[in-house]
Design an enzyme around this catalytic site. Structure first.
Site, mmCIF file in Angstrom:
data_model
loop_
_atom_site.group_PDB
_atom_site.id
_atom_site.type_symbol
_atom_site.label_atom_id
_atom_site.label_comp_id
_atom_site.label_asym_id
_atom_site.label_seq_id
_atom_site.Cartn_x
_atom_site.Cartn_y
_atom_site.Cartn_z
ATOM 1 N N TYR A 107 0.813 -1.161 -0.135
ATOM 2 C CA TYR A 107 0.078 0.084 0.092
ATOM 3 C C TYR A 107 0.841 1.301 0.101
ATOM 4 O O TYR A 107 2.052 1.244 0.501
ATOM 5 C CB TYR A 107 -0.968 0.105 1.261
ATOM 6 C CG TYR A 107 -1.895 -0.959 1.067
ATOM 7 C CD1 TYR A 107 -3.177 -0.606 0.657
ATOM 8 C CD2 TYR A 107 -1.745 -2.373 1.881
ATOM 9 C CE1 TYR A 107 -4.273 -1.561 0.798
ATOM 10 C CE2 TYR A 107 -3.036 -3.145 1.811
ATOM 11 C CZ TYR A 107 -4.076 -2.974 1.368
ATOM 12 O OH TYR A 107 -4.895 -3.922 1.370
ATOM 13 N N HIS A 159 -6.862 -8.644 -2.847
ATOM 14 C CA HIS A 159 -8.260 -7.896 -2.372
ATOM 15 C C HIS A 159 -8.396 -6.649 -2.691
ATOM 16 O O HIS A 159 -7.172 -5.641 -2.817
ATOM 17 C CB HIS A 159 -8.601 -8.312 -1.102
ATOM 18 C CG HIS A 159 -7.757 -7.840 -0.144
ATOM 19 N ND1 HIS A 159 -6.510 -8.329 0.290
ATOM 20 C CD2 HIS A 159 -7.794 -6.676 0.749
ATOM 21 C CE1 HIS A 159 -5.735 -7.448 1.172
ATOM 22 N NE2 HIS A 159 -6.702 -6.454 1.457
#
Length: 241
Positions: A107, A159
């Site tokens: 991230y 995801h």
């Protein structure tokens, strides 16, 4: 939403327990006292209201909305679907936000220290507003899996996180979408908090070759339902919705 009620009531027993030892951090984060049931306020059932003027032209396109020196690295995909109420009606004008890791599983966040590199051309977040029939669509890069500190060798499947606003704050839903055929789904400690396979299946996006762009981009379809017996499930949460 029923004509004689504010919103469909949500049954907490139909969602994963807030405290699930298989997902270790949930034990510390779960409520220690019984939850209170409060009457919805007027603001919770009538807002917020979003308009297309609030979005940038590339907010829905994660392939282009953060480019610095070139396009991001990874598999290009389309994620699309329909946002519906508990009776299967499309919800138009609803804000759909998403965030995700890059193709390496990292991230763009100061606290993410995974060894995968940051992609300088990928921000990992976007937003759009559903059309009159409740449909939404994003272009993005398929996220990679990553390890997390739970058990000795736990990995999160690929995801994408979603935040949805329905026709009122009381319909807020935060959930995750997984990809059909990912072998890590069967080993994921967070999905394991949902013991019913049928409920887990509602969090898995299906490959949609009809919506794919030949020689360019695969597509996955992920429909989401706000409240009602067909509601998209939370993961390890008992708030919102």
């Amino acid at each position: 939403m029923k004509p004689d009620a504010e919103f469909f009531p949500r049954d907490p027993a139909d969602h994963p327990p807030a405290s699930s030892p298989v997902y270790k951090s949930s034990v510390l984060r779960s409520p220690r006292f019984p939850l209170l049931s409060l009457q919805n306020s007027l603001s919770e059932v009538t807002g917020p209201v979003f308009g297309a003027g609030e979005l940038g032209p590339l907010d829905h396109d994660l392939i282009l909305n953060y480019v610095q020196t070139g396009e991001p690295i990874g598999e290009r995909i389309i994620v699309h679907g329909r946002l519906m109420d508990g009776e299967g009606r499309g919800l138009g004008g609803m804000l759909v936000e998403l965030w995700q890791a890059n193709a390496g599983g990292r991230y763009r966040h100061a606290l993410d220290t995974y060894l995968a590199p940051i992609d300088p051309n990928f921000g990992g977040c976007g937003r759009t507003i559903t059309d009159a029939e409740g449909y939404y669509s994003f272009r993005t890069i398929k996220p990679g899996p990553y390890p997390f500190r739970n058990r000795v060798n736990d990995w999160r499947p690929a995801h994408i996180h979603f935040s949805l606003f329905g026709s009122g704050f009381a319909q807020r839903l935060i959930t995750q979408m997984y990809f059909e055929g990912d072998p890590l789904i069967a080993h994921d400690a967070i999905i394991a908090t949902m013991p019913d396979p049928a409920l887990r299946e509602r969090l898995i996006a299906k490959l949609d070759l009809k919506a794919s762009v030949p020689l360019d981009t695969l597509a996955y379809r992920f429909d989401m339902v706000l409240r009602g017996r067909r509601q998209t499930r939370f993961e390890n949460k008992l708030q919102g919705s």
